[in-house]
Scaffold this motif. Sequence first.
Motif, PDB file in Angstrom:
ATOM      1  N   LYS A   1       0.627  -1.301  -0.182  1.00  0.00           N
ATOM      2  CA  LYS A   1       0.230  -0.310  -0.039  1.00  0.00           C
ATOM      3  C   LYS A   1       0.776   1.435  -0.393  1.00  0.00           C
ATOM      4  O   LYS A   1       0.374   2.338  -0.361  1.00  0.00           O
ATOM      5  CB  LYS A   1      -1.023  -0.054   1.110  1.00  0.00           C
TER       6      LYS A   1
ATOM      7  N   GLU B   1      -0.496   3.904  -2.486  1.00  0.00           N
ATOM      8  CA  GLU B   1      -1.469   5.085  -1.965  1.00  0.00           C
ATOM      9  C   GLU B   1      -0.819   5.990  -1.419  1.00  0.00           C
ATOM     10  O   GLU B   1      -1.558   6.887  -1.346  1.00  0.00           O
ATOM     11  CB  GLU B   1      -2.533   4.456  -2.107  1.00  0.00           C
TER      12      GLU B   1
ATOM     13  N   LEU C   1      -1.238   9.361  -1.957  1.00  0.00           N
ATOM     14  CA  LEU C   1      -2.063  10.798  -0.989  1.00  0.00           C
ATOM     15  C   LEU C   1      -1.111  12.023  -0.644  1.00  0.00           C
ATOM     16  O   LEU C   1      -1.187  12.843  -0.645  1.00  0.00           O
ATOM     17  CB  LEU C   1      -2.475   9.618  -0.279  1.00  0.00           C
TER      18      LEU C   1
ATOM     19  N   LEU D   1      -6.105  12.686 -12.446  1.00  0.00           N
ATOM     20  CA  LEU D   1      -4.872  12.961 -11.216  1.00  0.00           C
ATOM     21  C   LEU D   1      -3.728  13.191 -13.178  1.00  0.00           C
ATOM     22  O   LEU D   1      -2.915  13.747 -12.875  1.00  0.00           O
ATOM     23  CB  LEU D   1      -4.734  11.207 -11.545  1.00  0.00           C
TER      24      LEU D   1
ATOM     25  N   SER E   1       1.780   7.679 -13.560  1.00  0.00           N
ATOM     26  CA  SER E   1       1.363   6.325 -14.400  1.00  0.00           C
ATOM     27  C   SER E   1       1.345   4.872 -13.780  1.00  0.00           C
ATOM     28  O   SER E   1       0.942   4.565 -14.102  1.00  0.00           O
ATOM     29  CB  SER E   1       2.154   6.499 -15.355  1.00  0.00           C
TER      30      SER E   1
ATOM     31  N   TYR F   1       0.461   5.138 -10.932  1.00  0.00           N
ATOM     32  CA  TYR F   1      -0.426   4.910  -9.317  1.00  0.00           C
ATOM     33  C   TYR F   1      -1.892   4.696 -10.390  1.00  0.00           C
ATOM     34  O   TYR F   1      -2.500   3.869  -9.538  1.00  0.00           O
ATOM     35  CB  TYR F   1      -0.306   6.443  -8.726  1.00  0.00           C
ATOM     36  N   GLU F   2      -1.820   5.050 -11.106  1.00  0.00           N
ATOM     37  CA  GLU F   2      -3.011   4.859 -12.157  1.00  0.00           C
ATOM     38  C   GLU F   2      -2.777   3.245 -12.642  1.00  0.00           C
ATOM     39  O   GLU F   2      -4.117   2.106 -12.371  1.00  0.00           O
ATOM     40  CB  GLU F   2      -2.793   5.793 -14.082  1.00  0.00           C
ATOM     41  N   GLN F   3      -1.883   2.813 -12.451  1.00  0.00           N
ATOM     42  CA  GLN F   3      -1.756   1.619 -12.872  1.00  0.00           C
ATOM     43  C   GLN F   3      -2.011   0.708 -11.915  1.00  0.00           C
ATOM     44  O   GLN F   3      -2.644  -0.154 -11.474  1.00  0.00           O
ATOM     45  CB  GLN F   3      -0.240   0.914 -12.999  1.00  0.00           C
ATOM     46  N   TYR F   4      -1.968   1.298 -10.360  1.00  0.00           N
ATOM     47  CA  TYR F   4      -2.113   0.773  -9.233  1.00  0.00           C
ATOM     48  C   TYR F   4      -3.389   0.631  -8.791  1.00  0.00           C
ATOM     49  O   TYR F   4      -4.410  -0.077  -8.632  1.00  0.00           O
ATOM     50  CB  TYR F   4      -1.096   1.567  -7.579  1.00  0.00           C
ATOM     51  N   LEU F   5      -3.910   2.315  -9.232  1.00  0.00           N
ATOM     52  CA  LEU F   5      -5.183   2.626  -8.934  1.00  0.00           C
ATOM     53  C   LEU F   5      -7.095   1.763  -9.668  1.00  0.00           C
ATOM     54  O   LEU F   5      -7.450   1.009  -8.800  1.00  0.00           O
ATOM     55  CB  LEU F   5      -4.955   3.752  -8.652  1.00  0.00           C
ATOM     56  N   TYR F   6      -6.397   1.921 -10.653  1.00  0.00           N
ATOM     57  CA  TYR F   6      -6.893   1.569 -12.299  1.00  0.00           C
ATOM     58  C   TYR F   6      -6.966   0.120 -12.668  1.00  0.00           C
ATOM     59  O   TYR F   6      -7.563  -0.437 -13.421  1.00  0.00           O
ATOM     60  CB  TYR F   6      -7.310   2.671 -13.222  1.00  0.00           C
ATOM     61  N   ASN F   7      -5.684   0.012 -12.695  1.00  0.00           N
ATOM     62  CA  ASN F   7      -5.481  -1.093 -13.248  1.00  0.00           C
ATOM     63  C   ASN F   7      -5.568  -2.805 -11.955  1.00  0.00           C
ATOM     64  O   ASN F   7      -5.419  -3.320 -12.411  1.00  0.00           O
ATOM     65  CB  ASN F   7      -4.769  -1.624 -14.462  1.00  0.00           C
ATOM     66  N   ARG F   8      -5.778  -1.839 -10.321  1.00  0.00           N
ATOM     67  CA  ARG F   8      -4.651  -2.868  -9.691  1.00  0.00           C
ATOM     68  C   ARG F   8      -3.741  -3.658 -10.310  1.00  0.00           C
ATOM     69  O   ARG F   8      -3.705  -5.088  -9.696  1.00  0.00           O
ATOM     70  CB  ARG F   8      -6.409  -4.148  -9.840  1.00  0.00           C
ATOM     71  N   LYS F   9      -2.537  -3.219 -11.212  1.00  0.00           N
ATOM     72  CA  LYS F   9      -1.190  -3.693 -10.847  1.00  0.00           C
ATOM     73  C   LYS F   9      -0.617  -2.808 -10.992  1.00  0.00           C
ATOM     74  O   LYS F   9      -1.065  -1.704 -10.745  1.00  0.00           O
ATOM     75  CB  LYS F   9      -1.619  -4.368 -12.877  1.00  0.00           C
TER      76      LYS F   9
END
Lengths: 319, 734
Positions: free
Chosen positions: B655, B658, B662, B681, B702, B704-712
Motif C-alpha cells: 500500500k 497509495e 495521497l 490525476l 502513471s 499510480y494509475e496502474q495501481y489504482l485503476y488497473n490493480r496492477k
Amino acid sequence: MAHDQMNPAIEKILSNIEKVMIGKRNVAELSLVALLADGHVLLEDVPGVGKTMMVRALAKSVHASFRRIQFTPDLLPSDVTGVSIYNPKEMEFQFRPGPLMGNIILADEINRTSPKTQSALLEAMEEASVTIDGVTHRLEKPFFVMATQNPIEYEGTYPLPEAQLDRFLLKMRMGYPDMTEEIEVLNRAQKVQPIEELESVIDLAELQFLQKEINNVFVDSTIKHYIVDLVHSTRGYSSVYLGASPRGSIALMKAAQAYAFMYGRDYVIPDDIQYLAPFVLSHRIILKSEAKFEGITAEDVVKRVVARVAIPVKRLEVK
Amino acid sequence: MIKRDFPTFILYTFGFLLIWEWIRPLEQLTTTQNINIFILFLLTCFLLSFFQVRWNWQFFIKATYILFFLNSFFYKDHFYKLKWLNSLMKDLKGNLWNLVDRKWDYLTDSFRTLLFFILLWLMVYLIQYWLIKRRRIFIFFLMTVVYISILDTFTPYSAKIAIIRTVTCGFAAMGLLTFYRIIEKEKVKYDSSFIRKWMIPLVAFIVLSATVGFAAPKAAPMWPDPTPYFQANGHKGNSSGSGTGEGKIGKIGYDEDDSRLGGPFTGDKTVVFRVIATRKNYWKVETKDVYTGKGWIESGAGTEQLEPYALIPVFGIPDSVAKTHELATIFPKIKRNYLIYPAGIQRMIPNSNEVLELDTNKEKITSFNVDHEPEQVNSYEADYEVPKYKLTDLQKTTNATEIGQDFLTRYTRLSKSLPSRIKKLTEEITAGKTNWYDKAKAVESYLNGPDFTYDQKKVAVPGENEDYVGQFLFKTKRGYCDNFSSSMAVMLRTIGIPTRWVKGFNSGDFIKNTGGDPSRQIYEITNNHAHSWVEVYFPNQGWVPFEPTKGFTNTVDISYFTNNSTTSKSQETPPVPVKKPQKPEQDDPSTHVTKKLNDNKKSNQSVQIFFKKHWYYMAYLVILLSVIILFLYHKRGRWVPYYILLRYRFTRDDKFLERAYLVLLKQLERYGIKRKKHQTLRQYSDYIDTFFSTREMTRFTSYYEQYLYNRKMGNENWSEARKLWENLIKRTIA
C-alpha cells in the motif's frame, strides 16, 4: 491523451480517414469508439460539413459495405428495411433487402421522416435484425448507424422521442472546420475526389476481433463507482427533469472501454469518462423547460456535473 | 478467532497491567516478599496465552515455574534432586487437612505461596477469557478500582498514582474492546486506518479525562475515617496492625508500641476524651526513657497502687518554681483504661470505684476494677499544678553537676549505633549557647526551621541499619511529632542534657464554655490530637516541656524578668518522685499517643495547593505549547516532507504507493497547488509538471494509475516510483 500510445490498428484507420477528412480527428475517433463499442452515433449538424465523407471514409477503411438512406417525410419503413415482392416466375414472394442491409449506414436527416419510419430504423438498430412478413432477417455484422439530424430546420421535422435517442451511444457535432482547414478543403476540392482511391486498412473480420477485444478492457470498481456517481448526479441536478438512465451508465462504461482500447490501455481511467461523458450523456437528459428558456443545454449540465463529481484517488476496499 | 496481532498484544498488556495493580500493594501491606517472582509468573502466563502455546506445554511451563520457586523459597534440596517433592507432597497433604478443618492459621507459607500461584494462574485465564472471548472487562476494571480505593482508604497504601494507572488502562482496554465488539457484531472488515480512527480519539479522551481528573479539585472525605473504629472493635485496643502483616509500620491514632517508629500516621476524629478545664493543657499518658535507634521503650517496670486522694508519686514541680493550682474534669469517651493527666499532676479522683495504678517507670496511670481487671473510668478529676518558670532560673543550668549520676545516665542514654553526626550537628546548632535552656531552645527552633516539613503521609520507615532520628535529620526531613520529638530528645542527650520522651495528647479542640462557670471550658480530644513531645530536666526546675514539632505550641509559662530569680538553691540530684497516698491506681499496658492527621485530606489539599500555587506556570506552559504547536503547524511545509520521507523510507508495503501518493497530494496542497476534486490525476500531474517543469509527476502518476485503476503494479517499478516520489516531495520543500 499524451501519455498513451495509440493502438496501431486504430492509428492506421484514423490516419486513413485523415487522408480525406481535414481536421475533425476527434469526430473520427468518436465514431470509431461507437463502432468498436457496437453502438451508433447521432450527428447533429448542418449539412455540408463532411458527414457523409466521414462515414464513407470510415466504411472504406474497415472494408465495410456502406449504405446511405436519405430520410424524407414520405419514406416508408419498407423503404428502409426492404420488402417482399411477388415473383410471378417463381410463384412466390421474394425478399428484396432494403438499404438497412449493410454494415455502415448513413441515416441522413433522420428527423425529417415520420415517426413510423424512424422507429423501424431504431428498432433495427437495437435488435440488429428486421422482421418483414413474419420472417426475421438478421442484419450483417458489424452494423453501425450514423444518423444525422439538422438542428436548425424545425419546419417539417419530427423530433426523435427521448426513448429512441437513448439508443444512440454517442451524440456529437461535427462543427465547421477552421480557416486553415477550410482552405485545405478547397485545395483538395480542385483535385480528384480522393475518397474513391481510399484503400481499406483492415477487413471486417479484424474489426470484429477488435470489437471483442474491447470487452477485455478492465474497469476497476473505483471507475464504476465514478460512472454511477456521474450518472446519479445528472438525476438530481436542479435543472434536469429526467436524468440519464442505467442504460446511460452502461453506455458510458462501454464507450470508455473502447476509448481506452483505442489509446492502447487495457484499463479505463477517469479521464476517459470525463472526455466521453458529454457525448454519451447529454442526449439522455431531459431538461426542465425553465432551464431551456434560460438557455442551458444538456451539454452544459453534463459538463457541470463532471466538474462537480470527485475523482476517485484511492482504492476502494473490497468488502 | 483469536489473533496474534498487535491490538491483541495491547489488550494483553492492559490485562497484565490491571492485574498487576492487584499485586502492587501486597508488598507494602503484607508480609509477601519476592513479589517480582509473582509478577514474572503473571507475565509468563500472559505471554504463553498470547502466543497460543499448546495447553500441555503451557501447563508444563507454569507448573515447572511454580515448583522451581517453591523449591528455592522453602526447600533446601536442589530442585533437580526431586527428593524435596516428597516433603512437598507431605506438606500439601497436611495443609489440605488443615483446610478441611478450617485451621487457617496452620497453613504453611509454602502452601499459601502455592495457592497464590494458582490464584494468579486462574486470574490470567479469566482475564484472557474476558478480553478475548467476551470482549468485556468492565467488571474486572470496576473491581480493581474498588479494591484500590478500599486499600487507599483503610490502609497506608497510597493509590494516588495507582488509580490513575488503573483508570487509564481500564478505559483504554474498554475502548479497544468496544471497538472489537462493534466490529464483530456488525461483521465489518476493517483495516488499520479504521483502528487509527478509533484509537486517536480514544487516546485523546483518556489523556484528557485523566488530566482533568488529576487536576480537578477533590472534595474532602464526607465521613470520618472508619479505620480506628474497626481497630477498636477488632482487637481490644491493642497493637495496631491495621489489618496488615508484621512487616508494616504505620500508626493509627494513639498507639502504644513505640519500639519501631516511622511510616505514615492515620488519625481520625474519634473523640477519645472530653475535658473541662480552666486552661489549655497538653495531656500526658506516659513517658519513655530508652531510645533504641528505631523507637522508644521503657527501661523497666514497677507498679504502685495509688491511694485515693493521695499525691501521685511522679516527678512534680519543685517548690522553687512558682505555680498555681488548677482542677480539670476528664471524661473518657472510648474504651481505654489509661488516664490522661496534665504535667504537674497532684491527685486524681475517679468518680467511681475504680482502682488506679501507676507505672512508676513510665508514669502511666491505668484503672482497674476491684477484681483487678482493666476497667474504664467514667470520669475523673485531676488536681494539678501549673508552673510559672523564670527564664533566668532556667538559664542557670550549664552542666550536670547537680544531677545524680544514675539519673543522668538513665536520661542521657543513647543507642549504640547512633550516628556520630547527630552529635556533631547538635554541637553546631548549640555553638555559642552556654546554658542548657538556650541549647534546648536552639535545637527546638532548629527543628521548627524551614529545613523540616510536617507530613503525616510520606514518612519513611528507617531501614535495617538506619537510625530513626538520623534518617529524619539528614535524609527525609519530613515527618510528624514522633520524628521531631525523638530528634530533639536524642540530640540533647548527645550533648549530655537529660531528656525524656512524652506521649499523650495535645490540648484538643475548644468546644465551648461551660454554662455555669465562665472560667471553665470544654475541650474535646480526638485521635487526631495524639501527640508526642519532649521534656528536658533542669535541676531545681524539674521536667520542662518543649515542643519541637512544627506547627504545634505548648504554652509554658516563662517569665522573662531577669532580676527575679526565685530559686538559688541547687536542688538535689534527681528530683525525688513525691509519693503521696491517693486513690488506688493500676498499672496497665499503656498506650502511646502519636499524633497524626487525616491523610487523604492532606494529599488532596496538597494537590489543590499545588495547582493554586502554580496555575500561572501551567497557563504559561499551555500558552507556550500552543504557540509551539501553532508555529509548527504554520511551518509544516518545512518539516512535514522530511518526516514523510523518513516515514516511508523503509516501507515495503504494497500500500506504499497509495499512501505515498495521497501524502504527496496533501503535500502539494500545502505547497499551494491543490488538486480540484474533479481534476483527474493526469490533468493534475500535467499541471504540476508544468509548474515544476519536469515529467516526474506524470511518470509517478502513471504508476499510480496502474495501481489504482488497473490493480496492477509491477514490482520492478518500485524503486523508480520511490525515487520519483522522493524527488517530488523534495520539490515541495524548496
